[in-house]
Design a protein around this motif. Structure first.
Motif, short mmCIF file in Angstrom:
data_model
loop_
_atom_site.label_atom_id
_atom_site.label_comp_id
_atom_site.label_asym_id
_atom_site.label_seq_id
_atom_site.Cartn_x
_atom_site.Cartn_y
_atom_site.Cartn_z
N ASP A 66 -8.55 9.86 10.18
CA ASP A 66 -9.55 8.80 10.39
C ASP A 66 -10.93 9.40 10.64
OD1 ASP A 66 -7.62 6.86 10.07
OD2 ASP A 66 -7.25 6.63 12.22
N ALA A 78 -5.48 2.47 1.99
CA ALA A 78 -6.65 3.30 2.27
C ALA A 78 -6.27 4.75 2.50
CB ALA A 78 -7.39 2.75 3.49
N TYR A 79 -5.00 5.01 2.87
CA TYR A 79 -4.54 6.38 3.12
C TYR A 79 -3.83 6.99 1.91
CZ TYR A 79 -5.36 5.48 8.10
OH TYR A 79 -5.92 5.18 9.32
N GLY A 111 0.80 -1.23 0.00
CA GLY A 111 0.00 0.00 0.00
C GLY A 111 0.82 1.27 0.00
N ASP A 171 -3.15 -0.87 6.55
CA ASP A 171 -4.20 -0.13 5.83
C ASP A 171 -3.62 0.96 4.93
OD1 ASP A 171 -6.03 -1.67 7.25
OD2 ASP A 171 -6.24 -0.18 8.83
#
Length: 370
Positions: free
Chosen positions: A173, A201-202, A43, A198
């Motif tokens: 978040d 997702a960022y 990621g 994650d």
């Protein structure tokens, strides 16, 4: 030696959690060791923005960045593979220090800052809700201020900072922060592990840049950054010591606070009013080491209150800082110092008693209490 998260078949490098000055090291080094750290998840690829458009005068052109989340380069570092003498494989997370939970002092500091920012909005000096891009130094107090902002009235904000820490990730978040630009991550271990899992997702909300862009004076000024940095002590005229305890023992480096303080739209420095259970006052007659001068410091905040120093003369700054930021136990001595300094040098711009200016520090070193 440069850490990367991966190497592509064509030799381009996927940066890891910190770009910093790696672009420059890769360009300037004669020999390079690549540390390929497989701990970082896939990621991370695409989170970075490496700008190769900088030029030396007279060929320099404006850097085309007008928003904190703009991407103006590419997500990879370039490397002349003929300079690579070794590749080392590792699988290690960053070794970052855990942040303490916000306490009553840090919550009070955050409250004063939020009240001030709302005041600036009311008077038309800041846009409502989203403010201007925020910058935050690293540390427990700075992280606690971010936690306070996350509970405040603002939302959809942006960050243009040097280091992104736990507090900013919590803001992302929640949606208090819509996007963040930095040159490195400094996350506590559990938060770093969660972020790594994650990271994809960022990827669209976090941009990691070279330090020459994240700390570029003209970009900081162009974006109108609100800079919030911690300090060790400030003196009554607004000079800030960010790095040295008692003038000699280094606590930490200055980091990017100087880049942001001098060029930000608002330059804010924060500290508890006392340290060592009250044995040390963080507001002193004369800072024992100066990293950011009175010319670059606009706002000083402790749990006692906030001193807005904009437009004030040195004597007015002294009164404002003493009455609003100093701990009550130390205010009488500070008032006495200022009064006697003014009598000793009635016509001087910035009155000081040079024979006593550092007496608080020497008393602490001698007796253990200022």
């Amino acid at each position: 030696m440069v850490e990367v998260a991966g190497v592509l078949p064509d030799g381009r490098l996927i940066p890891s959690s910190s770009i910093g000055n790696n672009k420059t090291w890769l360009d300037q080094a004669d020999r390079i060791i690549l540390e390929v750290n497989s701990w970082f998840s896939d990621g991370f690829e695409g989170m970075h923005d490496v700008y190769y458009g900088t030029r030396l005068p007279p060929h320099r052109v404006p850097i085309p960045l007008v928003g904190a989340g703009d991407r103006i380069g590419e997500p990879y570092l370039h490397c002349d593979l003929s300079k690579v003498v070794a590749v080392v494989e590792t699988h290690q997370p960053d070794r970052n220090t855990a942040f303490a939970a916000p306490d009553a002092v840090s919550r009070a500091i955050a409250g004063h800052i939020i009240d001030f920012l709302q005041h600036e909005v009311v008077h038309g000096r800041l846009p409502a809700r989203t403010l201007l891009p925020i910058q935050s130094g690293v540390g427990n107090v700075a992280n606690a201020v971010l936690a306070g902002l996350n509970e405040g009235p603002f939302e959809g904000m942006s960050a243009y900072t040097e280091v992104l820490q736990d507090g900013m990730l919590a803001m992302l978040d929640k949606g208090t922060l819509a996007q963040a630009s930095a040159t490195a991550l400094s996350l506590s271990q559990p938060v770093a592990e969660r972020f790594n899992a994650d990271a994809a997702a960022y990827r669209d909300r976090i941009v990691l840049r070279p330090q020459e862009i994240s700390n570029h004076p003209e970009l900081i000024r162009r974006l109108g950054t609100i800079a919030m940095n911690a300090m060790i002590e400030a003196d009554i005229y607004g000079n800030v010591n960010s790095t040295h305890v008692m003038g000699s023992s280094i606590m930490n480096g200055i980091g990017g606070s100087g880049d942001f303080a001098r060029n930000a739209y608002l330059s804010i420095f924060v500290t508890p009013s006392v340290a060592k259970d009250g044995a040390i006052s963080c507001i002193v007659p004369f800072a024992s080491h100066v990293d950011n001068t009175e010319h670059d410091v606009q706002i000083i905040v402790t749990e006692q209150g906030l001193a807005d120093l904009r437009g004030l003369s040195p004597r007015q700054r002294a009164q404002c800082i003493i009455e609003r930021c100093a701990h009550p136990d130390y205010r009488p001595a500070l008032r006495d110092y200022v009064a006697r300094a003014a009598l000793h040098a009635p016509g001087q711009h910035t009155p000081h008693l040079l024979g006593e200016a550092f007496s608080w520090h020497t008393r602490y070193l001698r007796e253990g209490h200022m």
